[in-house]
Write an enzyme that holds these catalytic residues in place. Structure first.
Site, PDB file in Angstrom:
ATOM      1  N   LYS A   5       0.806  -1.232   0.000  1.00  0.00           N
ATOM      2  CA  LYS A   5       0.000   0.000   0.000  1.00  0.00           C
ATOM      3  C   LYS A   5       0.837   1.279   0.000  1.00  0.00           C
ATOM      4  O   LYS A   5       0.394   2.309  -0.495  1.00  0.00           O
ATOM      5  CB  LYS A   5      -0.941   0.018   1.206  1.00  0.00           C
ATOM      6  CG  LYS A   5      -2.083  -0.981   1.110  1.00  0.00           C
ATOM      7  CD  LYS A   5      -3.017  -0.835   2.304  1.00  0.00           C
ATOM      8  CE  LYS A   5      -4.114  -1.872   2.275  1.00  0.00           C
ATOM      9  NZ  LYS A   5      -5.054  -1.693   3.400  1.00  0.00           N
ATOM     10  N   ASN A  34      -4.983   1.977  -1.623  1.00  0.00           N
ATOM     11  CA  ASN A  34      -5.505   0.609  -1.714  1.00  0.00           C
ATOM     12  C   ASN A  34      -6.373   0.399  -2.942  1.00  0.00           C
ATOM     13  O   ASN A  34      -6.814  -0.718  -3.205  1.00  0.00           O
ATOM     14  CB  ASN A  34      -6.289   0.228  -0.444  1.00  0.00           C
ATOM     15  CG  ASN A  34      -7.675   0.844  -0.410  1.00  0.00           C
ATOM     16  OD1 ASN A  34      -7.932   1.881  -1.020  1.00  0.00           O
ATOM     17  ND2 ASN A  34      -8.572   0.230   0.332  1.00  0.00           N
ATOM     18  N   ALA A  89      -0.813   0.984  14.241  1.00  0.00           N
ATOM     19  CA  ALA A  89      -0.342   2.169  13.517  1.00  0.00           C
ATOM     20  C   ALA A  89       0.010   1.830  12.071  1.00  0.00           C
ATOM     21  O   ALA A  89       0.781   2.538  11.432  1.00  0.00           O
ATOM     22  CB  ALA A  89       0.870   2.767  14.234  1.00  0.00           C
ATOM     23  N   GLY A 113      -1.339   0.536   7.962  1.00  0.00           N
ATOM     24  CA  GLY A 113      -2.076   1.201   6.893  1.00  0.00           C
ATOM     25  C   GLY A 113      -3.521   1.504   7.244  1.00  0.00           C
ATOM     26  O   GLY A 113      -4.016   2.608   6.979  1.00  0.00           O
ATOM     27  N   GLY A 140     -15.385  -5.410  10.534  1.00  0.00           N
ATOM     28  CA  GLY A 140     -14.597  -5.170   9.336  1.00  0.00           C
ATOM     29  C   GLY A 140     -15.306  -5.532   8.055  1.00  0.00           C
ATOM     30  O   GLY A 140     -14.971  -5.012   6.983  1.00  0.00           O
TER      31      GLY A 140
END
Length: 285
Positions: free
Chosen positions: A71, A92, A132, A134, A247
């Site tokens: 990414k 992305n 921390a 992407g 998600g």
């Protein structure tokens, strides 16, 4: 003119990608709309991204998703990058824009739409993000753009954590704070939105090492893990009666944005959601 046998190609570049479920919803959407497009799940190993991007151009792909570990690196091979993607240093979704190969990051946008659809207040609120990487970067930048007041980053790798906090403080209007993750970490009691942006729970039932007794009434708890509706992390929040977002919801929303960038048409979100519900045997909100 005779029948055309040519199809348009999209897909995802990453490693590993064998368990990436994006193909399920994107292919369902293309088929429902009658668009002759195929979504390919393609393993591209570290060090091979430049060749893969050249191949994408040469074979006239309509677009491509980019996942770990590419990414950040992919920015080098694009003609144009959105402001938010440049801020977070990660892309992305790649698509063609006026003959130029452009990069966008839909991770944070998909997350933001999920919680906005769920009527979660953002402006002036305080968020805590575990991790921390992407996804954490994308979510932090989009939350800041939506008016969040303070973002606390909890991460084990101090350099990565402080780097994200620097982005928040220097490039957004939010206040960024770093907390070093050692052992079972405490969640500040004035937290409004708590996000697990780590991969913990992706391949097993493990939960991030936090003090779960700190989850208090009024918190909204979110997980970015894209392959299950209920992670152990979210079950802890559910058991405490808290509002949760998974998600899969985020993945559907970001997939819808990619679909629209590739096709120029409104995404059939209901079709995409139904495909994911069938794939995972769950009912999503």
């Amino acid at each position: 003119m005779g029948k055309s046998y040519q199809k348009q190609w999209t897909g995802v570049f990453g490693d590993p990608v064998d368990d990436n479920p994006t193909v399920v919803m994107e292919q369902a959407a293309f088929d429902a709309a009658g668009i002759p497009m195929e979504y390919l799940t393609i393993q591209v190993k570290k060090g091979q991204l430049e060749a893969a991007m050249q191949g994408m151009r040469a074979m006239n792909f309509t677009g491509i998703n980019i996942t770990m570990p590419h990414k950040g690196e992919v920015l080098k091979y694009l003609d144009e990058i959105s402001e938010s993607a440049r801020t977070m240093g990660a892309v992305n979704t790649v698509y063609w824009k006026n003959g130029r190969l452009a990069g966008e990051n839909t991770d944070g946008k998909g997350f933001l739409k999920s919680i906005q659809d769920g009527k979660v207040p953002i402006e002036g609120k305080k968020a805590v993000i575990l991790g921390a990487g992407g996804a954490a970067r994308a979510i932090a930048v989009e939350l800041a753009a939506a008016g969040i007041r303070k973002i606390t980053i909890i991460n084990g790798n101090e350099e990565h954590g402080r780097s994200l906090v620097d982005i928040i403080n220097e490039k957004t209007s939010a206040e960024g704070v770093f907390v070093h993750w050692k052992g079972d970490v405490h969640i500040p009691e004035d937290t409004d939105i708590l996000v697990n942006a780590t991969p913990v729970g992706f391949v097993d039932d493990k939960k991030p090492a936090i003090v779960y007794e700190d989850l208090k009434e009024g918190m909204t708890v979110c997980d970015v893990i894209p392959n299950k509706a209920w992670t152990g992390f979210l079950m802890e929040a559910k058991d405490r009666g808290l509002k949760t977002f998974n998600g899969l919801q985020m993945l559907i929303n970001q997939g819808a944005i990619a679909y629209e960038l590739w096709t120029g048409k409104k995404a059939p979100v209901d079709v995409m959601r139904a495909a994911m519900e069938k794939e995972y045997g769950v009912k999503l909100p």
